[in-house]
Design an enzyme around this catalytic site. Structure first.
Site, PDB file in Angstrom:
ATOM      1  N   LYS A  37     -11.490  10.660  -9.385  1.00 25.25           N
ATOM      2  CA  LYS A  37     -10.273  11.415  -9.041  1.00 25.25           C
ATOM      3  C   LYS A  37     -10.434  12.892  -9.404  1.00 25.25           C
ATOM      4  CE  LYS A  37      -7.533   8.235  -7.267  1.00 25.25           C
ATOM      5  NZ  LYS A  37      -7.459   8.119  -5.792  1.00 25.25           N
ATOM      6  N   ILE A  81       1.765   2.288  -9.412  1.00 27.84           N
ATOM      7  CA  ILE A  81       2.539   1.408  -8.523  1.00 27.84           C
ATOM      8  C   ILE A  81       1.714   0.126  -8.349  1.00 27.84           C
ATOM      9  CG2 ILE A  81       3.462   1.141  -6.172  1.00 27.84           C
ATOM     10  CD1 ILE A  81       3.704   4.178  -5.988  1.00 27.84           C
ATOM     11  N   ARG A  82       2.371  -1.014  -8.380  1.00 32.34           N
ATOM     12  CA  ARG A  82       1.643  -2.284  -8.279  1.00 32.34           C
ATOM     13  C   ARG A  82       1.140  -2.495  -6.845  1.00 32.34           C
ATOM     14  NH1 ARG A  82       2.471  -5.994 -12.279  1.00 32.34           N
ATOM     15  NH2 ARG A  82       4.574  -5.247 -12.711  1.00 32.34           N
ATOM     16  N   ASP A  92     -14.539   2.426   8.395  1.00 33.59           N
ATOM     17  CA  ASP A  92     -15.099   2.237   7.055  1.00 33.59           C
ATOM     18  C   ASP A  92     -15.633   3.598   6.614  1.00 33.59           C
ATOM     19  OD1 ASP A  92     -16.661   1.806   4.854  1.00 33.59           O
ATOM     20  OD2 ASP A  92     -17.660   0.023   5.651  1.00 33.59           O
ATOM     21  N   VAL A  93     -15.031   4.178   5.587  1.00 32.53           N
ATOM     22  CA  VAL A  93     -15.388   5.554   5.217  1.00 32.53           C
ATOM     23  C   VAL A  93     -16.748   5.683   4.531  1.00 32.53           C
ATOM     24  CG1 VAL A  93     -12.992   6.370   5.128  1.00 32.53           C
ATOM     25  CG2 VAL A  93     -14.080   5.474   3.036  1.00 32.53           C
ATOM     26  N   TYR A 106      -9.031   3.294 -16.884  1.00 31.21           N
ATOM     27  CA  TYR A 106      -9.139   3.904 -15.551  1.00 31.21           C
ATOM     28  C   TYR A 106     -10.578   4.387 -15.304  1.00 31.21           C
ATOM     29  CZ  TYR A 106      -7.193   5.974 -11.315  1.00 31.21           C
ATOM     30  OH  TYR A 106      -6.903   6.276 -10.007  1.00 31.21           O
ATOM     31  N   SER A 139       0.832  -1.212   0.000  1.00 26.62           N
ATOM     32  CA  SER A 139       0.000   0.000   0.000  1.00 26.62           C
ATOM     33  C   SER A 139       0.859   1.251   0.000  1.00 26.62           C
ATOM     34  CB  SER A 139      -0.885   0.039   1.254  1.00 26.62           C
ATOM     35  OG  SER A 139      -1.805  -1.013   1.258  1.00 26.62           O
ATOM     36  N   ILE A 140       0.422   2.258  -0.779  1.00 28.70           N
ATOM     37  CA  ILE A 140       1.141   3.533  -0.785  1.00 28.70           C
ATOM     38  C   ILE A 140       1.092   4.134   0.631  1.00 28.70           C
ATOM     39  CG2 ILE A 140       1.189   5.857  -1.765  1.00 28.70           C
ATOM     40  CD1 ILE A 140       0.097   4.693  -4.361  1.00 28.70           C
TER      41      ILE A 140
HETATM   42  P1  NAD Z   1      -4.344  -0.201  -1.674  1.00 28.86           P
HETATM   43  O1  NAD Z   1      -5.338  -1.195  -2.163  1.00 28.86           O
HETATM   44  O2  NAD Z   1      -3.199  -0.694  -0.923  1.00 28.86           O
HETATM   45  O3  NAD Z   1      -5.078   0.941  -0.830  1.00 28.86           O
HETATM   46  C1  NAD Z   1      -6.438   1.286  -0.996  1.00 28.86           C
HETATM   47  C2  NAD Z   1      -7.019   1.360   0.394  1.00 28.86           C
HETATM   48  O4  NAD Z   1      -8.378   1.823   0.349  1.00 28.86           O
HETATM   49  C3  NAD Z   1      -7.029  -0.017   1.085  1.00 28.86           C
HETATM   50  O5  NAD Z   1      -6.349   0.070   2.313  1.00 28.86           O
HETATM   51  C4  NAD Z   1      -8.508  -0.257   1.309  1.00 28.86           C
HETATM   52  O6  NAD Z   1      -8.771  -0.981   2.491  1.00 28.86           O
HETATM   53  C5  NAD Z   1      -9.021   1.173   1.427  1.00 28.86           C
HETATM   54  N1  NAD Z   1     -10.476   1.237   1.338  1.00 28.86           N
HETATM   55  C6  NAD Z   1     -11.278   0.798   0.322  1.00 28.86           C
HETATM   56  N2  NAD Z   1     -12.571   0.952   0.684  1.00 28.86           N
HETATM   57  C7  NAD Z   1     -12.572   1.498   1.934  1.00 28.86           C
HETATM   58  C8  NAD Z   1     -13.589   1.877   2.845  1.00 28.86           C
HETATM   59  N3  NAD Z   1     -14.898   1.723   2.549  1.00 28.86           N
HETATM   60  N4  NAD Z   1     -13.238   2.391   4.044  1.00 28.86           N
HETATM   61  C9  NAD Z   1     -11.934   2.554   4.369  1.00 28.86           C
HETATM   62  N5  NAD Z   1     -10.917   2.211   3.555  1.00 28.86           N
HETATM   63  C10 NAD Z   1     -11.245   1.686   2.350  1.00 28.86           C
HETATM   64  O7  NAD Z   1      -3.875   0.566  -3.006  1.00 28.86           O
HETATM   65  P2  NAD Z   1      -3.029   1.911  -3.214  1.00 28.86           P
HETATM   66  O8  NAD Z   1      -2.625   1.869  -4.627  1.00 28.86           O
HETATM   67  O9  NAD Z   1      -2.020   2.056  -2.155  1.00 28.86           O
HETATM   68  O10 NAD Z   1      -4.145   3.039  -3.083  1.00 28.86           O
HETATM   69  C11 NAD Z   1      -4.037   4.149  -2.190  1.00 28.86           C
HETATM   70  C12 NAD Z   1      -4.455   5.418  -2.919  1.00 28.86           C
HETATM   71  O11 NAD Z   1      -3.473   5.730  -3.910  1.00 28.86           O
HETATM   72  C13 NAD Z   1      -5.780   5.341  -3.663  1.00 28.86           C
HETATM   73  O12 NAD Z   1      -6.466   6.565  -3.532  1.00 28.86           O
HETATM   74  C14 NAD Z   1      -5.343   5.151  -5.095  1.00 28.86           C
HETATM   75  O13 NAD Z   1      -6.319   5.561  -6.030  1.00 28.86           O
HETATM   76  C15 NAD Z   1      -4.147   6.064  -5.096  1.00 28.86           C
HETATM   77  N6  NAD Z   1      -3.232   5.903  -6.239  1.00 28.86           N
HETATM   78  C16 NAD Z   1      -2.729   4.687  -6.531  1.00 28.86           C
HETATM   79  C17 NAD Z   1      -1.866   4.542  -7.603  1.00 28.86           C
HETATM   80  C18 NAD Z   1      -1.310   3.188  -7.966  1.00 28.86           C
HETATM   81  O14 NAD Z   1      -0.851   3.019  -9.103  1.00 28.86           O
HETATM   82  N7  NAD Z   1      -1.293   2.232  -7.062  1.00 28.86           N
HETATM   83  C19 NAD Z   1      -1.520   5.669  -8.375  1.00 28.86           C
HETATM   84  C20 NAD Z   1      -2.048   6.910  -8.039  1.00 28.86           C
HETATM   85  C21 NAD Z   1      -2.917   7.017  -6.965  1.00 28.86           C
END
Ligand code: NAD
Length: 258
Positions: free
Chosen positions: A165, A194-195, A67-68, A158, A20-21
């Site tokens: 977004k 990012i994967r 849970d948001v 996307y 996770s980021i």
């Molecule tokens: P990730 O799956 O690790 O994280 C997403 C998180 O959202 C998870 O922890 C999940 O539990 C949480 N989530 C989903 N529904 C939820 C809810 N109802 N209540 C609370 N939490 C909830 O993936 P990630 O890639 O680390 O995503 C984190 C952010 O980064 C996201 O906003 C994603 O869009 C953004 N992002 C990701 C990338 C990428 O390529 N991975 C690029 C740009 C932006």
């Protein structure tokens, strides 16, 4: 250079696993000496998140479910944070979700429910948590969310997440305007692909990564650490004049017009 955030507390929302980021951001903040409060989506994530948080070996860390999609959950979560921590200095919002079926093919086929679900979790949640976090940011603060280029331009597959977004990006600006008078800044990091668990949902994600490697000015994909360190900057006083901004941490890919 290592920044110090000693004596400060940050809420990190959205760690699901070590990819996770949010976890990259947590590690950068931890290295700078910050105290961290983690929130996770629900019971099914608790074990994995707790195991990760334990690796930080910081007994000040706190872990709470949130849970948001539930206003009650958000209010309860921040009430608990207030009770156990008091003041917070920042919040990382790293949360998004859309139905997998809505992340392939043509955008125009998205259902009303799929549209609302993606906006609820991925965009509205920032506003809902910012409102609660404000009450705990009595010494000023910094809110950072994560966005993606697909909200500014069409990125194949996307789809609905790009539209969500765009709503998130606009929310950053409106929230920055509302919260500035309280000394609270609101910014977004537009991360390169990012994967992660979420990224797996986007159809043909591998070819997006390959394009970045071949064409981005830096000719490499973005890492969790790069995003974590940019977030550290946005959480620190070095960025004190910056709000309502979207900073691209994407090897420069967003500047390309071809
Ligand atoms: P990730 O799956 O690790 O994280 C997403 C998180 O959202 C998870 O922890 C999940 O539990 C949480 N989530 C989903 N529904 C939820 C809810 N109802 N209540 C609370 N939490 C909830 O993936 P990630 O890639 O680390 O995503 C984190 C952010 O980064 C996201 O906003 C994603 O869009 C953004 N992002 C990701 C990338 C990428 O390529 N991975 C690029 C740009 C932006």
């Amino acid at each position: 250079m290592v920044l110090s955030l000693e004596g400060r507390t940050y809420v990190v929302m959205g760690v699901a696993n070590k990819r996770s980021i949010a976890w990259g951001i947590a590690r950068s903040l931890h290295a700078a000496g910050a105290r961290l409060v983690f929130t996770y989506a629900g019971e099914r994530f608790e074990k994995e998140v707790r195991a990760l948080v334990d690796t930080l070996e910081d007994e000040r860390s706190l872990l709470l479910p949130c849970d948001v999609t539930s206003d009650d959950d958000i209010v309860r979560c921040f009430a608990q944070i207030k009770e156990q921590v008091g003041v917070i200095h920042g919040l990382a919002h790293c949360i998004a979700y859309a139905n997998k079926d809505d992340l392939s093919g043509e955008y125009m086929n998205v259902s009303r429910d799929g549209f609302l679900l993606a906006h609820n979790i991925s965009a509205y949640s920032l506003t809902a948590v910012a409102r609660e976090a404000k009450e705990l940011m009595t010494e000023g603060g910094s809110i950072v969310t994560l966005t993606y280029l697909g909200g500014e331009r069409v990125v194949q597959n996307y789809n609905i997440m790009g539209v969500a977004k765009a709503a998130l990006d606009a929310s950053v600006k409106y929230l920055a305007n509302d919260l500035g008078k309280y000394g609270i800044r609101v910014n977004a990091i537009s991360a390169g692909p990012i994967r992660t668990l979420s990224a797996k949902g986007v159809s043909d994600f591998n070819s997006i990564l390959k394009q970045i490697e071949e064409r981005a000015p830096l000719r490499r994909t973005t890492t969790q650490e790069e995003v974590g360190d940019a977030a550290l900057f946005l959480f620190s006083d070095l960025s004190r004049g910056i709000t309502g901004e979207i900073i691209h941490v994407d090897s420069g890919y967003h500047i390309l017009g071809y």
